[in-house]
Motif scaffolding. Structure first.
Motif, short mmCIF file in Angstrom:
data_model
loop_
_atom_site.label_atom_id
_atom_site.label_comp_id
_atom_site.label_asym_id
_atom_site.label_seq_id
_atom_site.Cartn_x
_atom_site.Cartn_y
_atom_site.Cartn_z
N ILE A 76 76.22 -3.34 36.95
CA ILE A 76 76.09 -3.20 38.41
C ILE A 76 77.03 -2.08 38.84
CG2 ILE A 76 76.37 -4.33 40.65
CD1 ILE A 76 75.69 -6.96 39.32
N TYR A 77 76.50 -1.06 39.53
CA TYR A 77 77.26 0.16 39.77
C TYR A 77 77.30 0.55 41.24
CZ TYR A 77 76.55 0.36 34.75
OH TYR A 77 76.53 0.05 33.41
N ASP A 78 78.38 1.23 41.59
CA ASP A 78 78.59 1.71 42.95
C ASP A 78 77.97 3.10 43.08
OD1 ASP A 78 79.52 2.05 45.55
OD2 ASP A 78 81.48 2.78 44.90
N GLN A 356 75.92 14.14 37.19
CA GLN A 356 77.23 13.98 37.81
C GLN A 356 77.98 12.77 37.23
OE1 GLN A 356 77.91 14.29 41.97
NE2 GLN A 356 76.29 15.78 42.32
N SER A 357 77.26 11.68 36.99
CA SER A 357 77.89 10.50 36.40
C SER A 357 78.43 10.82 35.01
CB SER A 357 76.89 9.35 36.32
OG SER A 357 76.41 9.00 37.60
N TYR A 358 77.65 11.56 34.24
CA TYR A 358 78.08 11.95 32.89
C TYR A 358 79.30 12.85 32.95
CZ TYR A 358 77.92 14.24 28.31
OH TYR A 358 78.25 14.73 27.06
N THR A 429 80.54 6.73 38.47
CA THR A 429 79.25 7.17 39.01
C THR A 429 79.41 8.46 39.78
OG1 THR A 429 79.44 6.05 41.15
CG2 THR A 429 78.63 4.74 39.29
N GLU A 430 78.30 8.95 40.30
CA GLU A 430 78.30 10.21 41.05
C GLU A 430 79.12 10.13 42.33
OE1 GLU A 430 75.24 7.87 43.22
OE2 GLU A 430 75.96 8.00 41.16
N LYS A 431 79.44 8.93 42.81
CA LYS A 431 80.19 8.77 44.06
C LYS A 431 81.68 9.08 43.92
CE LYS A 431 79.76 5.54 47.03
NZ LYS A 431 79.66 4.23 47.70
N ARG A 432 82.21 9.00 42.74
CA ARG A 432 83.64 9.17 42.57
C ARG A 432 84.03 10.65 42.75
NH1 ARG A 432 82.86 4.73 43.14
NH2 ARG A 432 83.75 5.48 45.09
N ARG A 434 87.04 13.90 42.74
CA ARG A 434 88.11 14.40 41.88
C ARG A 434 89.44 13.74 42.22
NH1 ARG A 434 88.73 17.36 37.09
NH2 ARG A 434 90.91 18.02 36.99
N SER A 435 89.70 13.58 43.51
CA SER A 435 90.97 12.97 43.92
C SER A 435 91.06 11.52 43.46
CB SER A 435 91.15 13.06 45.44
OG SER A 435 90.15 12.32 46.11
N GLU A 436 89.94 10.80 43.45
CA GLU A 436 89.95 9.41 42.97
C GLU A 436 90.22 9.34 41.47
OE1 GLU A 436 86.95 7.38 46.29
OE2 GLU A 436 86.13 8.21 44.42
N LEU A 437 89.65 10.28 40.73
CA LEU A 437 89.92 10.33 39.29
C LEU A 437 91.41 10.59 39.04
CD1 LEU A 437 86.90 12.41 37.89
CD2 LEU A 437 86.97 10.01 38.56
#
Length: 451
Positions: A76-78, A356-358, A429-432, A434-437
């Protein structure tokens, strides 16, 4: 929410209509000893404004996942959901519609299901798809029953690197049908152990379940596994992440007999884990064995395009153990959302979500692997999810990260004790952003999140 007031006069009128003198008379079939004496220990009633404020305060104590940077996955993904999805799914003609047995008054619902089936076939590369199952786990369990019936062999091989929830549902289904579910371990690189698989295929087997990617996020050599299973006379059930099919060979390309999976990634919110959407597709020769509903396109007497439920009679759903399946409904509104999501993105947009997820998952994996005491235990290729071995216990880190606004992943120690208490499953996922990483990396490195 709606509010319906029942006055004393309303209650008296209802009691008169059903032919009783009081509410207590309705309770007479219940033995006196089992009835509650006195009132419930509840606070006194509140006025509407005070009640709304109280409920709002209770709701405010929640910490919704939408307010955090979520790296949760495991099925289950955001993901970003286009506004168009909720708009279409919220139209009353869809969310209030009933089972479309009467085709003449259900053309809109039937066409929506038909389009969903067509899109699932496009994504998976299979010949025919049904109108959906309850979730990915029940779709896999129904596929197991379907293939066991086709092959006449009550034995199925299942990878250990399959979702623990899926394995539990399979075990529940299999126990009632005397089906042997044989677990195949994973190798040091996180991939299915080929040697153990080959030896296990020596005994007559109905099917091999191939998880693609597997629960650890590792991309299996699905083509080789399918060829090995088919050479031994076993069918192949591919349990896939639909988004991964935009980058990885879909089940139809490596000869899977049945393709199933969880469709939550296709336009459905996480919502505490449901409602979900199980998709199922198969080859044309197996269509009459496929459970659930199937909608097809046809033409009427005047040559106009129309849609009908096909290849199944309503009565087959009540034939108990002789029925193809005892699931006789589906998540039609969820299937509609998936169809709108795929149509809104188109092939290019769908592939971009996967790309983007990859890219973002690999970027984060590189960042975290550089933190002292952290490492990636599996060397196999992955799509959007990976196992990380932390410098500290995963559960403790998850608690600390949550307080900092980061949901870091799923601790794996309880379901996979062999990985230890420091293993965590991280999904990107694609939602994340750069700052969150970077916040995740800094938190793991012991720095203050966000700096």
């Amino acid at each position: 929410m709606s509010y319906i007031q029942n006055t004393d006069a309303d209650r008296a009128e209802m009691l008169e209509a059903i032919g009783v003198r009081s509410f207590d008379e309705l309770l007479e079939p219940i033995p006196e000893a089992l009835r509650m004496k006195g009132d419930l220990a509840l606070d006194p009633p509140l006025a509407e404004a005070a009640l709304a404020a109280h409920l709002g305060a209770l709701a405010g104590r929640n910490r919704p996942a939408a307010g955090a940077a979520s790296f949760l996955g495991g099925g289950i993904y955001d993901r970003h959901i286009p506004a168009l999805v909720r708009y279409v799914a919220s139209r009353s003609e869809f969310y209030t519609s009933y089972t479309p047995y009467q085709a003449e008054v259900s053309q809109g619902t039937l066409q929506a299901i038909y389009e969903y089936q067509s899109l699932v076939c496009r994504v998976t590369g299979m010949d025919v798809a049904n109108a959906s199952m309850y979730d990915g786990a029940t779709a896999l369990a129904e596929a197991m029953l379907m293939v066991v019936a086709i092959k006449g062999a009550p034995r199925v091989l299942v990878p250990r690197a399959l979702s623990p929830r899926y394995r539990a549902v399979l075990a529940s289904y299999a126990a009632a049908r005397d089906i042997a579910v044989v677990e195949i371990p994973y190798a040091a690189d996180g991939l299915l152990d080929g040697a153990r698989l080959e030896s296990s295929l020596g005994e007559k087997t109905a099917a091999l379940v191939v998880a693609q990617p597997n629960y650890f996020g590792v991309v299996e050599n699905a083509g080789e596994l399918a060829a090995l299973a088919h050479a031994k006379g076993a069918a192949v059930i591919a349990c896939v992440d639909p988004v991964s099919c935009a980058l990885i060979a879909p089940p139809g390309e490596y000869g899977a007999d049945v393709a199933v999976g969880e469709g939550q990634s296709l336009g459905l919110p996480q919502s505490y884990g449901g409602p979900l959407l199980g998709f199922m597709a198969t080859r044309k020769e197996h269509v009459r064995r496929m459970p659930g509903r199937l909608v097809s396109g046809t033409v009427d007497i005047d040559g106009k395009r129309g849609y009908v439920m096909t290849l199944q009679t309503r009565e087959q759903h009540i034939r108990r153990e002789k029925a193809t399946s005892n699931i006789c409904t589906n998540e039609a509104l969820c299937a509609l959302s998936a169809a709108v999501y795929l149509a809104a993105l188109g092939e290019k947009g769908f592939r971009e979500v996967a790309e983007q997820s990859y890219a973002k998952s690999h970027a984060l994996a590189g960042m975290l692997a550089g933190v002292r005491g952290a490492r990636l235990p599996f060397g196999g290729p992955f799509f959007q999810e990976f196992v990380l071995e932390l410098p500290t216990a995963a559960a403790a880190f998850a608690t600390r990260a949550s307080a900092a606004g980061i949901l870091p992943g799923i601790p794996l120690g309880a379901d996979f004790p062999e990985l230890g208490e420091r293993a965590i499953l991280v999904a990107v996922t694609e939602k994340r952003t750069r700052s969150e990483l970077e916040r995740y990396r800094d938190l793991l490195a012991g720095k203050e999140a966000g700096r």
